[in-house]
Design a protein around this motif. Structure first.
Motif, PDB file in Angstrom:
ATOM      1  N   TRP A  75       0.800  -1.225   0.000  1.00  0.00           N
ATOM      2  CA  TRP A  75       0.000   0.000   0.000  1.00  0.00           C
ATOM      3  C   TRP A  75       0.832   1.274   0.000  1.00  0.00           C
ATOM      4  N   THR A  80      -6.108   5.460  -3.655  1.00  0.00           N
ATOM      5  CA  THR A  80      -7.243   4.977  -2.883  1.00  0.00           C
ATOM      6  C   THR A  80      -7.932   3.809  -3.567  1.00  0.00           C
ATOM      7  N   GLU A  84      -8.734   0.223  -1.831  1.00  0.00           N
ATOM      8  CA  GLU A  84     -10.110  -0.269  -1.741  1.00  0.00           C
ATOM      9  C   GLU A  84     -10.231  -1.632  -2.410  1.00  0.00           C
ATOM     10  N   GLU A  85      -9.551  -1.819  -3.525  1.00  0.00           N
ATOM     11  CA  GLU A  85      -9.581  -3.100  -4.225  1.00  0.00           C
ATOM     12  C   GLU A  85      -8.970  -4.195  -3.358  1.00  0.00           C
ATOM     13  N   PHE A  87      -9.014  -4.364  -0.108  1.00  0.00           N
ATOM     14  CA  PHE A  87      -9.996  -4.742   0.902  1.00  0.00           C
ATOM     15  C   PHE A  87     -11.122  -5.581   0.294  1.00  0.00           C
ATOM     16  N   SER A 146     -15.132  -2.254   8.844  1.00  0.00           N
ATOM     17  CA  SER A 146     -16.349  -2.397   8.047  1.00  0.00           C
ATOM     18  C   SER A 146     -17.418  -3.113   8.867  1.00  0.00           C
ATOM     19  N   PRO A 233     -20.801   0.110  -0.141  1.00  0.00           N
ATOM     20  CA  PRO A 233     -19.367   0.299   0.107  1.00  0.00           C
ATOM     21  C   PRO A 233     -19.074   1.703   0.626  1.00  0.00           C
ATOM     22  N   ARG A 234     -18.072   1.798   1.480  1.00  0.00           N
ATOM     23  CA  ARG A 234     -17.655   3.092   2.004  1.00  0.00           C
ATOM     24  C   ARG A 234     -16.135   3.068   2.091  1.00  0.00           C
ATOM     25  N   PRO A 235     -15.485   4.206   2.301  1.00  0.00           N
ATOM     26  CA  PRO A 235     -14.018   4.201   2.355  1.00  0.00           C
ATOM     27  C   PRO A 235     -13.486   3.216   3.383  1.00  0.00           C
ATOM     28  N   ALA A 236     -12.385   2.546   3.047  1.00  0.00           N
ATOM     29  CA  ALA A 236     -11.789   1.559   3.941  1.00  0.00           C
ATOM     30  C   ALA A 236     -10.725   2.172   4.832  1.00  0.00           C
TER      31      ALA A 236
END
Length: 263
Positions: A75, A80, A84-85, A87, A146, A233-236
């Motif tokens: 990372w 971003t 996200e991918e 996660f 999450s 989905p929301r930001p990780a």
């Protein structure tokens, strides 16, 4: 001629009669996995589950630890979308294990932290070495828990324990994890492999249709909770804290290799 890619050393699958094994990691970085390995894990579990001769699946780590989650070097300077991918790949792997039609046993040595903790919690049963630890030390890295992450903790240990582990990042010692419902048993490390083998053999010796029906029944009972966790989905991660925390953590690991506090 296009070269054939080398096998990914992060996962090794083997088979002994009706019981399959997936070994996580290559023994480095506490078996933390990059995004592509989580994606491959989802595929491996899915393919194994299609084999009607399979009776049980064991997931264990390479060497003396289970899995410390995601390989955060993956990372560094990543945008971003890539994070996200990653996660999404993790969650696909956990869901594949939960949906696998046969029981999945996690054999835990060393540490099961972050995504490694979620990997263990997605399994049907967890056996821990008496010196092992498990928990979710993700908040300090700016990783946003999450609903699916929280749901697995709540299902096994209840909301109070889930809050404590997510808020403090504390790693539970094996005996405490058993008491909290996060594992079925803790045994001396030198006995762990035999204990896992005995459990897998006992499961494999039952009528296959009955075992598959039992797993399906438990999965159906948990379905409302899983569906409630499957929100939009929301930001990780929380940036820029995430970027600073990853840089600091990797620098600290290279110098002293500290571990999160145990409890």
């Amino acid at each position: 001629m296009t070269p054939v890619p080398a096998p990914d050393p992060a996962l090794r699958t083997s088979r002994s009669g009706p019981v399959a094994e997936i070994r996580i990691g290559d023994g480095h970085r506490r078996n933390a996995l990059p995004g592509r390995a989580w994606a491959r894990l989802a595929r491996e579990v899915g393919e194994l589950g299609e084999d009607r001769s399979l009776r049980a699946l064991v997931i264990r780590g390479q060497g003396d630890t289970f899995c410390a989650g995601s390989n955060m070097t993956d990372w560094v300077d990543a945008d971003t979308g890539y994070v996200e991918e990653s996660f999404a790949h993790m969650e696909a792997a956990f869901t594949a294990i939960e949906d696998c039609p046969v029981p999945v046993i996690a054999e835990i040595r060393g540490v099961a932290a972050g995504a490694g903790c979620q990997l263990a919690l997605a399994c049907d049963l967890r056996l821990m070495a008496d010196g092992a630890r498990i928990g979710m030390p993700i908040a300090r890295l700016g990783i946003l828990a999450s609903p699916a992450f929280a749901a697995r903790l709540v299902a096994l240990a209840g909301p109070a324990a889930a809050r404590e582990l997510l808020y403090t990042g504390r790693l539970l010692a094996a005996h405490t994890a058993v008491a909290r419902g996060l594992a079925e048993d803790s045994v001396p490390e030198e006995q762990l492999t035999a204990r896992t083998r005995d459990l897998a053999t006992a499961i494999a010796g039952q009528p296959p249709a009955a075992i598959r029906a039992a797993k399906l029944a438990v999965t159906a009972a948990l379905a409302p909770q899983r569906q409630a966790a499957a929100v939009n989905p929301r930001p990780a991660v929380a940036r820029p804290h995430f970027d600073r925390a990853i840089t600091a953590f990797l620098g600290q690991r290279s110098a002293t290799a500290p571990a999160p506090p145990a409890g």
